[in-house]
Design a protein around this motif. Structure first.
Motif, mmCIF file in Angstrom:
data_model
loop_
_atom_site.group_PDB
_atom_site.id
_atom_site.type_symbol
_atom_site.label_atom_id
_atom_site.label_comp_id
_atom_site.label_asym_id
_atom_site.label_seq_id
_atom_site.Cartn_x
_atom_site.Cartn_y
_atom_site.Cartn_z
ATOM 1 N N THR A 216 0.754 -1.267 0.099
ATOM 2 C CA THR A 216 0.107 -0.039 0.062
ATOM 3 C C THR A 216 0.926 1.268 -0.145
ATOM 4 O O THR A 216 0.154 2.297 -0.222
ATOM 5 C CB THR A 216 -1.071 -0.194 1.117
ATOM 6 O OG1 THR A 216 -0.299 0.108 2.546
ATOM 7 C CG2 THR A 216 -1.807 -1.172 1.315
ATOM 8 N N CYS A 217 1.952 1.108 0.190
ATOM 9 C CA CYS A 217 2.849 2.375 0.185
ATOM 10 C C CYS A 217 3.884 2.605 -0.939
ATOM 11 O O CYS A 217 4.303 1.684 -1.483
ATOM 12 C CB CYS A 217 4.042 2.283 1.434
ATOM 13 S SG CYS A 217 5.198 3.613 1.606
ATOM 14 N N THR A 218 3.561 3.760 -1.527
ATOM 15 C CA THR A 218 4.052 4.063 -2.997
ATOM 16 C C THR A 218 5.349 3.989 -3.045
ATOM 17 O O THR A 218 6.272 3.998 -3.655
ATOM 18 C CB THR A 218 3.399 5.527 -3.496
ATOM 19 O OG1 THR A 218 3.732 6.440 -2.492
ATOM 20 C CG2 THR A 218 1.882 5.305 -3.914
ATOM 21 N N PRO B 202 3.722 15.175 0.075
ATOM 22 C CA PRO B 202 4.492 15.692 -0.860
ATOM 23 C C PRO B 202 5.657 14.725 -0.977
ATOM 24 O O PRO B 202 6.208 14.728 -2.142
ATOM 25 C CB PRO B 202 5.000 16.904 -0.103
ATOM 26 C CG PRO B 202 4.825 17.046 1.228
ATOM 27 C CD PRO B 202 3.698 16.271 1.551
ATOM 28 N N ALA B 203 6.044 13.964 0.064
ATOM 29 C CA ALA B 203 7.410 13.202 -0.286
ATOM 30 C C ALA B 203 6.766 11.983 -1.212
ATOM 31 O O ALA B 203 7.748 11.249 -1.500
ATOM 32 C CB ALA B 203 7.572 12.350 1.026
ATOM 33 N N THR B 204 5.670 11.587 -1.614
ATOM 34 C CA THR B 204 5.381 10.747 -2.468
ATOM 35 C C THR B 204 5.022 11.128 -3.826
ATOM 36 O O THR B 204 4.790 10.398 -4.745
ATOM 37 C CB THR B 204 3.852 9.811 -2.146
ATOM 38 O OG1 THR B 204 2.793 10.625 -2.134
ATOM 39 C CG2 THR B 204 4.136 9.402 -0.690
ATOM 40 N N VAL B 205 5.072 12.486 -4.263
ATOM 41 C CA VAL B 205 4.687 13.064 -5.385
ATOM 42 C C VAL B 205 5.389 12.487 -6.555
ATOM 43 O O VAL B 205 5.198 12.233 -7.548
ATOM 44 C CB VAL B 205 4.656 14.618 -5.254
ATOM 45 C CG1 VAL B 205 4.517 15.103 -6.795
ATOM 46 C CG2 VAL B 205 3.584 14.983 -4.495
ATOM 47 N N VAL C 103 -0.972 19.599 -4.170
ATOM 48 C CA VAL C 103 -0.602 19.203 -2.907
ATOM 49 C C VAL C 103 -1.334 19.896 -1.899
ATOM 50 O O VAL C 103 -1.418 21.155 -1.966
ATOM 51 C CB VAL C 103 0.862 19.255 -2.643
ATOM 52 C CG1 VAL C 103 1.376 18.638 -1.492
ATOM 53 C CG2 VAL C 103 1.695 18.344 -3.712
ATOM 54 N N ILE C 104 -1.924 19.228 -0.863
ATOM 55 C CA ILE C 104 -2.444 20.084 0.236
ATOM 56 C C ILE C 104 -1.531 20.033 1.205
ATOM 57 O O ILE C 104 -1.164 19.178 1.878
ATOM 58 C CB ILE C 104 -3.720 19.003 0.834
ATOM 59 C CG1 ILE C 104 -4.710 18.631 -0.344
ATOM 60 C CG2 ILE C 104 -4.451 19.699 2.002
ATOM 61 C CD1 ILE C 104 -5.688 17.734 0.037
ATOM 62 N N GLU C 105 -1.236 21.448 1.448
ATOM 63 C CA GLU C 105 -0.223 21.667 2.308
ATOM 64 C C GLU C 105 -0.470 21.426 3.789
ATOM 65 O O GLU C 105 -1.688 21.564 4.270
ATOM 66 C CB GLU C 105 0.293 23.267 2.281
ATOM 67 C CG GLU C 105 0.968 23.390 0.760
ATOM 68 C CD GLU C 105 2.316 22.780 0.425
ATOM 69 O OE1 GLU C 105 2.860 22.297 1.426
ATOM 70 O OE2 GLU C 105 2.652 22.685 -0.814
ATOM 71 N N ASN C 106 0.558 20.930 4.499
ATOM 72 C CA ASN C 106 0.270 21.022 6.290
ATOM 73 C C ASN C 106 -0.899 20.310 6.264
ATOM 74 O O ASN C 106 -1.382 20.278 7.400
ATOM 75 C CB ASN C 106 0.117 22.284 6.690
ATOM 76 C CG ASN C 106 1.228 23.044 6.566
ATOM 77 O OD1 ASN C 106 2.444 22.747 6.346
ATOM 78 N ND2 ASN C 106 0.832 24.563 5.859
ATOM 79 N N SER C 107 -1.035 18.993 5.692
ATOM 80 C CA SER C 107 -2.203 17.990 5.860
ATOM 81 C C SER C 107 -1.678 16.722 6.483
ATOM 82 O O SER C 107 -2.127 16.093 7.357
ATOM 83 C CB SER C 107 -3.039 17.801 4.650
ATOM 84 O OG SER C 107 -2.402 17.449 3.848
ATOM 85 N N PHE C 108 -0.451 16.064 5.971
ATOM 86 C CA PHE C 108 -0.299 14.779 6.111
ATOM 87 C C PHE C 108 0.206 14.644 7.585
ATOM 88 O O PHE C 108 -0.006 13.508 8.020
ATOM 89 C CB PHE C 108 0.970 14.335 5.192
ATOM 90 C CG PHE C 108 1.063 12.676 5.141
ATOM 91 C CD1 PHE C 108 0.143 11.823 4.677
ATOM 92 C CD2 PHE C 108 2.223 12.224 5.495
ATOM 93 C CE1 PHE C 108 0.394 10.680 4.677
ATOM 94 C CE2 PHE C 108 2.520 10.971 5.485
ATOM 95 C CZ PHE C 108 1.506 9.967 5.102
ATOM 96 N N GLN D 173 -3.740 8.988 -2.636
ATOM 97 C CA GLN D 173 -3.358 8.003 -1.294
ATOM 98 C C GLN D 173 -4.563 7.519 -0.777
ATOM 99 O O GLN D 173 -5.674 8.224 -0.767
ATOM 100 C CB GLN D 173 -2.355 8.765 -0.353
ATOM 101 C CG GLN D 173 -1.287 9.486 -0.840
ATOM 102 C CD GLN D 173 -0.920 10.844 -0.053
ATOM 103 O OE1 GLN D 173 -0.530 11.938 -0.824
ATOM 104 N NE2 GLN D 173 -0.980 11.053 1.268
ATOM 105 N N LEU D 174 -4.306 6.253 -0.204
ATOM 106 C CA LEU D 174 -5.535 5.511 0.340
ATOM 107 C C LEU D 174 -5.973 6.012 1.484
ATOM 108 O O LEU D 174 -7.206 6.146 2.039
ATOM 109 C CB LEU D 174 -4.964 4.178 0.773
ATOM 110 C CG LEU D 174 -5.805 3.070 1.064
ATOM 111 C CD1 LEU D 174 -6.734 2.749 -0.176
ATOM 112 C CD2 LEU D 174 -5.343 1.897 1.176
#
Length: 222
Positions: free
Chosen positions: A76-78, A120-123, A147-152, A185-186
């Motif tokens: 599940t992890c890109t 953002p690390a997966t983009v 990218v949705i900033e400050n969300s992850f 992302q899932l």
């Protein structure tokens, strides 16, 4: 009823497990979940784990899961998937990379698209693999990234409701652009579904594509 097992490799204790369990709750599939956040932590800038050693660790994890008598392995992890590309894996157990069915769905779409990320690390890794997939399958794709900033960091800290709200706010704004929307992302599925339920638009996500892929695999090995 024959129950078959799918071993799932996750990089973090997040909501991904719940999404999968809920999506396949009425199926004949049992999930065995394997979670190891350490690998992704060790390959971050400033850490000493080389890409070669990271690939060896991925290979070791996959072989360990395969030895647990599973009928398929789902990653599940890109970032894991990106490492797997160059790793030599000898197991005969089918491996499902969560983003490949998703890529297939994206490549089937006609018209401009926007794919939304919270991490953002997966983009870079995801988009690189998407373009490679499109080229390999002779598909042309018109897609931009948001990218949705400050969300992850919210989901990483267990703040599910706040995280979902960030997803909802972004998607509601983006839908005004009249582009085909998808979430990469899932962990973003719940927020995307909330927007779908409130509006008439459809938002593509990896879980929808995965259900189709596993159901197809179900016909061949279950």
């Amino acid at each position: 009823m024959i129950v078959k097992k799918v071993g799932c490799i996750h990089a973090h204790y997040s909501s991904n497990i719940n999404y999968l369990e809920k999506a396949f709750s009425t199926s004949t599939i049992e999930f065995l979940h394997f979670v190891d956040p350490g690998l992704m932590h060790c390959i971050q800038p400033g850490h000493s784990l080389s890409r070669k050693n990271a690939q060896a660790k991925v290979r070791e994890q996959i072989e360990w899961v395969a030895n647990c008598q599973v009928d398929a392995i789902l990653i599940t992890c890109t970032n894991y998937i990106a490492l797997l590309e160059d790793a030599v894996v000898t197991t005969a157990v089918p491996i499902i990379k969560i983003d490949e069915p998703f890529f297939e769905s994206l490549c089937q779409m006609k018209g401009p698209q926007t794919i939304v990320f919270s991490n953002p690390a997966t983009v870079d890794g995801t988009m690189s693999r998407l373009y490679k997939y499109a080229t390999a399958h002779q598909k042309s794709i018109d897609i931009e990234v948001a990218v949705i900033e400050n969300s992850f960091n919210l989901i990483m800290n267990g703040l599910q409701e706040e995280y979902n709200q960030k997803i909802v706010e972004c998607l509601e704004q983006l839908r005004q652009n009249n582009r085909i929307l998808s979430v990469a992302q899932l962990s973003m599925v719940e927020g995307a579904e909330q927007v779908e339920n409130k509006t008439s638009i459809k938002i593509m996500n990896p879980l929808k594509s995965l259900k189709t892929a596993i159901n197809n695999l179900n016909k061949s090995f279950l």
